[in-house]
Design a protein around this motif. Structure first.
Motif, short mmCIF file in Angstrom:
data_model
loop_
_atom_site.label_atom_id
_atom_site.label_comp_id
_atom_site.label_asym_id
_atom_site.label_seq_id
_atom_site.Cartn_x
_atom_site.Cartn_y
_atom_site.Cartn_z
N SER A 114 0.81 -1.23 0.00
CA SER A 114 0.00 0.00 0.00
C SER A 114 0.83 1.27 0.00
CB SER A 114 -0.95 0.01 1.19
OG SER A 114 -1.95 -0.97 1.05
N ALA A 115 2.03 1.21 0.57
CA ALA A 115 2.88 2.41 0.60
C ALA A 115 3.29 2.80 -0.82
CB ALA A 115 4.11 2.18 1.47
N TYR A 116 3.55 1.82 -1.67
CA TYR A 116 3.89 2.12 -3.07
C TYR A 116 2.72 2.82 -3.77
CZ TYR A 116 7.98 -1.02 -2.89
OH TYR A 116 9.18 -1.61 -2.60
N THR A 117 1.51 2.28 -3.55
CA THR A 117 0.33 2.87 -4.18
C THR A 117 0.12 4.31 -3.73
OG1 THR A 117 -0.74 0.70 -4.26
CG2 THR A 117 -2.15 2.62 -4.55
N SER A 118 0.10 4.51 -2.41
CA SER A 118 -0.21 5.84 -1.86
C SER A 118 0.87 6.86 -2.21
CB SER A 118 -0.37 5.74 -0.34
OG SER A 118 -1.46 4.89 -0.03
N LEU A 119 2.13 6.44 -2.20
CA LEU A 119 3.20 7.36 -2.56
C LEU A 119 3.15 7.69 -4.05
CD1 LEU A 119 5.57 8.90 -1.34
CD2 LEU A 119 7.02 6.89 -1.78
N GLY A 120 2.82 6.71 -4.87
CA GLY A 120 2.66 6.96 -6.30
C GLY A 120 1.57 7.98 -6.58
N VAL A 121 0.45 7.86 -5.86
CA VAL A 121 -0.64 8.82 -6.01
C VAL A 121 -0.18 10.23 -5.65
CG1 VAL A 121 -2.93 9.48 -5.17
CG2 VAL A 121 -2.43 7.08 -5.67
N LEU A 122 0.56 10.33 -4.56
CA LEU A 122 1.09 11.64 -4.15
C LEU A 122 1.92 12.26 -5.27
CD1 LEU A 122 2.39 11.51 -0.46
CD2 LEU A 122 0.59 12.95 -1.38
N TYR A 123 2.79 11.46 -5.87
CA TYR A 123 3.70 11.98 -6.88
C TYR A 123 2.97 12.50 -8.12
CZ TYR A 123 8.34 11.14 -4.90
OH TYR A 123 9.47 11.22 -4.14
N TYR A 124 1.80 11.94 -8.45
CA TYR A 124 1.12 12.49 -9.62
C TYR A 124 0.06 13.53 -9.28
CZ TYR A 124 -3.12 9.42 -9.60
OH TYR A 124 -4.29 8.78 -9.30
N LYS A 125 -0.30 13.66 -8.03
CA LYS A 125 -1.29 14.67 -7.65
C LYS A 125 -0.65 15.97 -7.14
CE LYS A 125 -5.26 11.68 -6.71
NZ LYS A 125 -6.17 12.30 -7.68
N VAL A 126 0.53 15.86 -6.56
CA VAL A 126 1.22 17.05 -6.03
C VAL A 126 1.91 17.78 -7.19
CG1 VAL A 126 3.14 17.81 -4.56
CG2 VAL A 126 1.54 16.06 -3.74
N PRO A 127 1.86 19.11 -7.21
CA PRO A 127 2.55 19.87 -8.28
C PRO A 127 4.05 19.57 -8.28
CG PRO A 127 1.09 21.29 -7.01
CD PRO A 127 1.16 20.00 -6.27
N LYS A 138 8.19 9.36 -11.50
CA LYS A 138 8.28 8.66 -10.22
C LYS A 138 6.94 8.00 -9.88
CE LYS A 138 10.58 7.72 -6.40
NZ LYS A 138 11.78 6.84 -6.40
N ALA A 139 5.84 8.67 -10.20
CA ALA A 139 4.52 8.10 -9.95
C ALA A 139 4.35 6.78 -10.69
CB ALA A 139 3.44 9.08 -10.39
N ARG A 140 4.74 6.76 -11.96
CA ARG A 140 4.61 5.54 -12.75
C ARG A 140 5.44 4.39 -12.14
NH1 ARG A 140 2.99 4.60 -18.07
NH2 ARG A 140 2.93 6.84 -18.49
N LEU A 142 6.36 3.93 -9.03
CA LEU A 142 5.78 3.46 -7.78
C LEU A 142 4.48 2.69 -8.00
CD1 LEU A 142 6.51 6.68 -5.74
CD2 LEU A 142 7.36 4.41 -5.12
N LEU A 143 3.65 3.18 -8.90
CA LEU A 143 2.37 2.52 -9.14
C LEU A 143 2.55 1.16 -9.82
CD1 LEU A 143 0.30 5.63 -10.24
CD2 LEU A 143 0.01 4.32 -8.12
N THR A 144 3.51 1.05 -10.72
CA THR A 144 3.77 -0.25 -11.34
C THR A 144 4.39 -1.21 -10.32
OG1 THR A 144 5.88 0.60 -12.22
CG2 THR A 144 3.98 0.61 -13.70
N LYS A 145 5.19 -0.69 -9.40
CA LYS A 145 5.73 -1.53 -8.32
C LYS A 145 4.60 -2.03 -7.43
CE LYS A 145 8.95 -3.45 -5.85
NZ LYS A 145 9.76 -4.57 -6.39
N ALA A 146 3.64 -1.17 -7.14
CA ALA A 146 2.48 -1.57 -6.34
C ALA A 146 1.74 -2.72 -7.01
CB ALA A 146 1.55 -0.39 -6.13
N LEU A 147 1.62 -2.67 -8.32
CA LEU A 147 0.93 -3.73 -9.07
C LEU A 147 1.73 -5.03 -9.08
CD1 LEU A 147 -0.50 -1.61 -11.98
CD2 LEU A 147 -1.85 -2.99 -10.39
N GLU A 148 3.04 -4.94 -9.02
CA GLU A 148 3.86 -6.15 -8.91
C GLU A 148 3.58 -6.86 -7.59
OE1 GLU A 148 7.99 -5.32 -9.40
OE2 GLU A 148 7.71 -4.25 -11.29
#
Length: 212
Positions: A114-127, A138-140, A142-148
């Motif tokens: 879950s940390a990978y998912t939530s951190l990935g979301v931060l990276y694409y939502k924060v300016p 970085k978002a991509r 982290l999010l692909t790592k979350a899916l792994e």
């Protein structure tokens, strides 16, 4: 060898008890987060998340070596930032980032990554720079790592679909969104699942319009 077994078994039992304790401690945070996020009026969410963040502080204090506690404080800080909005939310996003990075340093696969998912979301939502730390690259990652870690999970598939929608890769976004729709239910988090399914339906409608 027998002596070693006698020593190791109690250690494993203690680890299991410690894990159970932190899961018990975060359960009220999970439940209240879902109530605020999906049932509370928007104008009441900021104050509610502020109060919940204080509860999360106490959970972290009692579980300073547990990734699960940091993950949930990070999620709550991020949600609080979203409810607060504007430049005043940046300090909360930085707090969330620090908590999620701490969770990754302790146990990267805790709560199914879950940390990978939530951190990935931060990276694409924060300016991005110079305002914030946002980064689509970085978002991509982290999010692909979350899916792994959790390929069938509702959250990693939904948020990757949302990210791909923002990247205008609508075909790929729809593919991951369908995976999110098919994700196994979480019996201990029915309200969160119900709310996420509503978000999935809304994103699906948006994508269908984009793909016409």
């Amino acid at each position: 060898m027998k002596a070693l077994k006698i020593i190791v078994l109690p250690l494993l039992l203690l680890q299991g008890i410690a894990s159970a304790d932190v899961l018990t401690d975060i359960k009220p945070l999970q439940q209240r987060w879902a109530e605020i996020n999906y049932q509370l009026d928007e104008d009441k969410r900021e104050q509610a998340f502020a109060e919940l963040l204080k509860q999360a502080d106490a959970v972290v204090s009692n579980n300073a070596d547990k990734a699960e506690a940091f993950i949930w404080r990070g999620i709550i800080a991020s949600s609080y930032a979203g409810a607060k909005g504007g430049l005043g939310a940046l300090s909360l996003t930085k707090q969330s980032k620090a908590d999620l990075e701490q969770a990754l340093s302790i146990a990267p696969q805790a709560l199914q990554g879950s940390a990978y998912t939530s951190l990935g979301v931060l990276y694409y939502k924060v300016p991005g720079w110079p305002v914030g730390f946002g980064s689509d690259k970085k978002a991509r990652q982290l999010l692909t790592k979350a899916l792994e870690v959790n390929p069938q999970g509702i959250d990693p598939n939904y948020f990757y679909a949302e990210f791909l929608t923002e990247e205008r890769d609508y075909k790929s976004a729809m593919r991951y969104l369908q995976l999110a729709k098919q994700a196994p239910a979480r019996p201990d988090r029915p309200l969160a699942d119900e709310g996420r399914k509503q978000e999935i339906a809304a994103l699906e409608q948006k994508l269908q319009k984009k793909m016409k």
